[in-house]
Design an enzyme around this catalytic site. Structure first.
Site, PDB file in Angstrom:
ATOM      1  N   SER A  52       0.847  -1.204   0.000  1.00  0.00           N
ATOM      2  CA  SER A  52       0.000   0.000   0.000  1.00  0.00           C
ATOM      3  C   SER A  52       0.872   1.239   0.000  1.00  0.00           C
ATOM      4  O   SER A  52       2.066   1.184   0.321  1.00  0.00           O
ATOM      5  CB  SER A  52      -0.876   0.026   1.264  1.00  0.00           C
ATOM      6  OG  SER A  52      -0.156   0.595   2.351  1.00  0.00           O
ATOM      7  N   ASP A  53       0.273   2.365  -0.358  1.00  0.00           N
ATOM      8  CA  ASP A  53       1.014   3.610  -0.214  1.00  0.00           C
ATOM      9  C   ASP A  53       0.949   4.043   1.262  1.00  0.00           C
ATOM     10  O   ASP A  53       0.229   3.456   2.073  1.00  0.00           O
ATOM     11  CB  ASP A  53       0.441   4.679  -1.166  1.00  0.00           C
ATOM     12  CG  ASP A  53       1.490   5.725  -1.523  1.00  0.00           C
ATOM     13  OD1 ASP A  53       1.385   6.319  -2.602  1.00  0.00           O
ATOM     14  OD2 ASP A  53       2.419   5.918  -0.716  1.00  0.00           O
ATOM     15  N   TYR A  54       1.637   5.103   1.559  1.00  0.00           N
ATOM     16  CA  TYR A  54       1.858   5.560   2.931  1.00  0.00           C
ATOM     17  C   TYR A  54       0.522   5.861   3.644  1.00  0.00           C
ATOM     18  O   TYR A  54      -0.206   6.737   3.218  1.00  0.00           O
ATOM     19  CB  TYR A  54       2.693   6.842   2.871  1.00  0.00           C
ATOM     20  CG  TYR A  54       3.502   7.142   4.099  1.00  0.00           C
ATOM     21  CD1 TYR A  54       2.924   7.712   5.220  1.00  0.00           C
ATOM     22  CD2 TYR A  54       4.871   6.864   4.142  1.00  0.00           C
ATOM     23  CE1 TYR A  54       3.672   8.006   6.339  1.00  0.00           C
ATOM     24  CE2 TYR A  54       5.637   7.159   5.264  1.00  0.00           C
ATOM     25  CZ  TYR A  54       5.024   7.730   6.362  1.00  0.00           C
ATOM     26  OH  TYR A  54       5.769   8.020   7.475  1.00  0.00           O
ATOM     27  N   ALA A  78      -2.188   4.570   3.325  1.00  0.00           N
ATOM     28  CA  ALA A  78      -3.342   4.532   2.410  1.00  0.00           C
ATOM     29  C   ALA A  78      -4.433   3.599   2.913  1.00  0.00           C
ATOM     30  O   ALA A  78      -5.613   3.790   2.600  1.00  0.00           O
ATOM     31  CB  ALA A  78      -2.885   4.094   1.018  1.00  0.00           C
TER      32      ALA A  78
END
Ligand code: GLC
Length: 725
Positions: free
Chosen positions: A270-272, A274
């Site tokens: 996942s992104d930061y 997210a």
């Protein structure tokens, strides 16, 4: 496609069988590699060392000076291997986007080189530097298609074209990962951000993206498909929604399209935060629901939030999530760790002596300089460039002697050593009077007057203006792309001298240059050229090298044109040069065409394209057509031209772009020399996604265009019939 060897499958399954659910969820958690982290793998604010001992962290993001980071990584890895129950090594990650200690041009500039070989080369250099002080995975390439320069992350992208972005995303991946991750010094790559992030409405970061399915598949998907085919180790879902579903929870596009349809078997990170942000998106009531949606959609590792760790046990006990979903995620994570070789040798990526020998070395700096030379784009030149070494040069502007040439994604500790334009020109024996004249966006008291007085003594003025690195990249959306007023005032004062004046522009995205195009004798786009930026620019300004770059992203003439890009659909009322009918797709207060189009770039000589020929006028499924032109160097210097092939499908089951880049060749000719430049056209090049999701070609008439930019005036045209038989 990378197949997980049977022995790894067996080893992973036997380890998985020993793991507790806590330990499995720990492998799915990526922490910030700080001392104490209230978020990330621990989720409880416990010191990260304790979380590692308890098996509650599987990976970290590291950012620190390299050898200090290597020491920290060695320490954390030892704890994981020696003091946790199962001794599973950690995955250490970082955003090595365009270089590590040696910094290369920003990816948007790299794409302007139209030179994937060099991009592969510099990615391998970055992997060698990062991979020898502990970094095993980089969150790159960033392959978002971008048509809106208001979006600051254009700097990290490969521009507006799917074909070019695919080539550079793949070259970057191959450079980072090498032939086979297990057998050489490569590091794992992570293509991002899947998918459509660059279409954020208004160019405003993290904003909604509205993209139809065939547009998504025909424009935004190709770089991801290319990297899946290149065995990329991981993928990062994007922050945006697609059709109302945040990508982090978008099962149809993550597990459906990427995994099942394209065959991606790697790890999804996942992104930061997210996962937690699914709550803010309004699709999860709490962290438990966020965790359930993300893991069910296909996310394997949660970056720097602790929804998985804190909630999935209960979700499994309640039967909302099957433990098999967690097992599948952990299998992919452990398989990656095996593929990286750290299950056998957890310290494989800690080779500080090798790092010290290579980092920022002359060969690495040379590769940076060479790519920077090829990434710069000459946008205008009435002949004042190249300058003569004997000329007295006034180097004016805030970027003339600035080390801020390394762009928006660089943690390099060597940035202050960046070669400036002033230093490079002086080192090459040029008489240079340097004066900032103004700061980036505020005046310097008396600065303009001082600059004018200095320039009055010169033979030629080099005006070094632009955008600071901090103003591009993530969370750097801009609503006005003009250069700051103070820079314009400085330029205005200088042109009053009536001397030859060239704009040297450093920036992370296309800016509005209409005024400069009318008032400068020359414009050299240098982007953020990296550690050797000044040296590369000096080589070009002095004519030791000729500019060869071509734009990977259009430069709008006016803010009101945005988004403006070359591969647009024709519409039912296409406007063409000279059309007087008002009721066409046009503006009543300005042109449709950008100031500088995709594929455009000048050099120090001139080229002409001769008659386009086709080897036949009918293409069949298993045949090919050779399309060619004659290229001539009509100038007085040797030079390199990037000849581009575009194709248009004139009529299909969906509306197709007015042209699509399908090939390019870099041709070097001496003055007066001519060459035949030909391209193979095959049925595969005609394929696209139909509304039914089938990727295929359709019979009909196709237009072939070959030339030196995407502008119609620069293209020769021909047509052929494609018959399916
Ligand atoms: C950021 C970016 C992503 C980056 C990640 C880790 O928010 O969106 O591109 O890789 O966090 O730094």
């Amino acid at each position: 496609m990378y197949q997980i060897p049977a022995e790894i499958v067996a080893a992973v399954d036997s380890l998985l069988a020993e793991m507790t659910l806590e330990e499995k969820l720990g492998q799915m958690s990526m922490s910030v590699g700080a001392e104490i982290t209230a978020i990330g793998g621990s989720g409880t604010g416990a010191p990260i060392e304790q979380s590692i001992r308890e098996g509650r962290v599987g990976a970290t993001i590291q950012v620190a000076p390299p050898l200090e980071m290597a020491r920290r990584i060695r320490e954390l890895q030892r704890i994981a291997v020696e003091e946790s129950r199962l001794g599973i090594p950690l995955l250490f990650c970082q955003d090595v986007i365009h270089g590590f200690e040696t910094v290369f041009p920003i990816p948007l500039a790299q794409a302007c080189s139209f030179d994937p070989r060099r991009v592969r080369e510099v990615s391998a250099v970055a992997a060698a530097e990062a991979g020898s002080c502990g970094i095993m995975l980089t969150f790159a390439p960033m392959a978002d298609l971008v048509r809106d320069p208001r979006w600051g992350r254009a700097a990290e992208s490969f521009g507006e074209d799917p074909y070019l972005a695919s080539i550079f995303a793949r070259a970057t991946t191959e450079g980072f990962q090498g032939e086979d991750l297990r057998r050489n010094g490569g590091i794992a790559a992570c293509i991002k951000h899947y998918i459509g992030y660059g279409a954020a409405e208004g160019g405003r970061d993290y904003n909604t993206a509205e993209i139809g399915e065939t547009t998504l598949r025909n424009y935004y998907l190709p770089p991801f498909a290319a990297c899946v085919a290149a065995d990329i180790a991981s993928v990062m879902p994007s922050f945006n929604v697609i059709d109302g579903i945040p990508m982090t929870a978008n099962k149809r596009l993550l597990s459906g399209l990427l995994r099942e349809e394209l065959g991606f078997e790697g790890v999804m990170i996942s992104d930061y935060t997210a996962v937690t942000e699914l709550i803010a998106h309004g699709v999860a009531a709490d962290e438990a629901e966020a965790a359930e949606k993300a893991v069910s959609a296909g996310v394997d590792i949660e970056m720097t939030s602790a929804c998985f760790l804190g909630n999935l046990r209960a979700s499994i006990e309640k039967g909302v999530v099957k433990e098999s979903v967690v097992d599948d995620a952990v299998r992919r994570i452990l398989s990656l760790k095996h593929r990286l070789g750290i299950m056998k040798d957890p310290y494989k990526f800690l080779r500080e002596d090798a790092f010290a020998a290579k980092v920022y070395s002359a060969p690495h700096l040379k590769s940076s300089r060479e790519l920077a030379i090829r990434s710069c784009v000459l946008l205008k030149n009435d002949g004042i460039l190249p300058i003569d070494e004997g000329q007295r040069v006034a180097l004016i502007g805030p970027f003339g002697d600035s080390a801020d040439l390394c762009g928006c994604w660089s943690f390099s500790t060597r940035r202050e050593e960046t070669c400036t334009i002033a230093r490079a020109l002086t080192q090459r024996g040029v008489t240079v009077d340097v004066c900032a004249g103004c700061d980036i966006d505020v005046p310097i008291p008396g600065g303009i007057e001082k600059a004018v007085n200095l320039a009055a003594q010169s033979d030629v003025i080099l005006l070094a203006l632009g955008e600071p690195s901090v103003d591009s990249g993530e969370a750097s959306s801009r609503m006005d792309l003009e250069l700051p007023a103070v820079q314009r005032d400085l330029a205005n004062a200088l042109i009053a001298l009536g001397k030859p004046i060239a704009l040297i522009l450093t920036n992370g995205r296309p800016l509005l240059l209409d005024w400069f195009d009318r008032h400068m004798n020359a414009i050299l786009e240098i982007w953020a050229p990296g550690s050797e930026g000044g040296a590369a620019v000096a080589e070009l300004l002095l004519g030791k090298e000729s500019p060869t770059g071509k734009l990977a992203m259009s430069f709008p003439r006016h803010m009101g044109q945005i988004p403006v890009y070359y591969n647009a659909l024709p519409t039912g009322r296409p406007w063409r040069e000279g059309d007087s009918n008002r009721f066409l797709s046009q503006y009543i207060d300005g042109p449709n065409a950008p100031l500088y189009p995709f594929g455009f770039g000048l050099t120090y000589t001139s080229f002409a394209c001769g008659g386009l020929t086709l080897s036949r006028d009918v293409l069949h499924a298993n045949t090919e057509i050779t399309a060619g032109i004659t290229l001539s160097n009509t100038g007085a210097r040797a030079g390199e031209e990037t000849v581009q092939l575009y194709i248009r499908d004139e009529s299909a089951s969906v509306s197709r772009p007015v042209k699509e880049l399908k090939g390019f060749q870099k041709i070097t000719l001496s003055p007066g020399e001519r060459a035949e430049v030909s391209f193979r056209i095959t049925e595969e090049m005609l394929r696209f996604y139909r509304t039914d999701g089938v990727y295929t070609s359709e019979p009909g008439i196709f237009e072939v265009m070959i030339g030196t930019s995407s502008a119609d005036a620069d293209l020769l045209r021909g047509r052929f019939l494609f018959k399916e038989d």
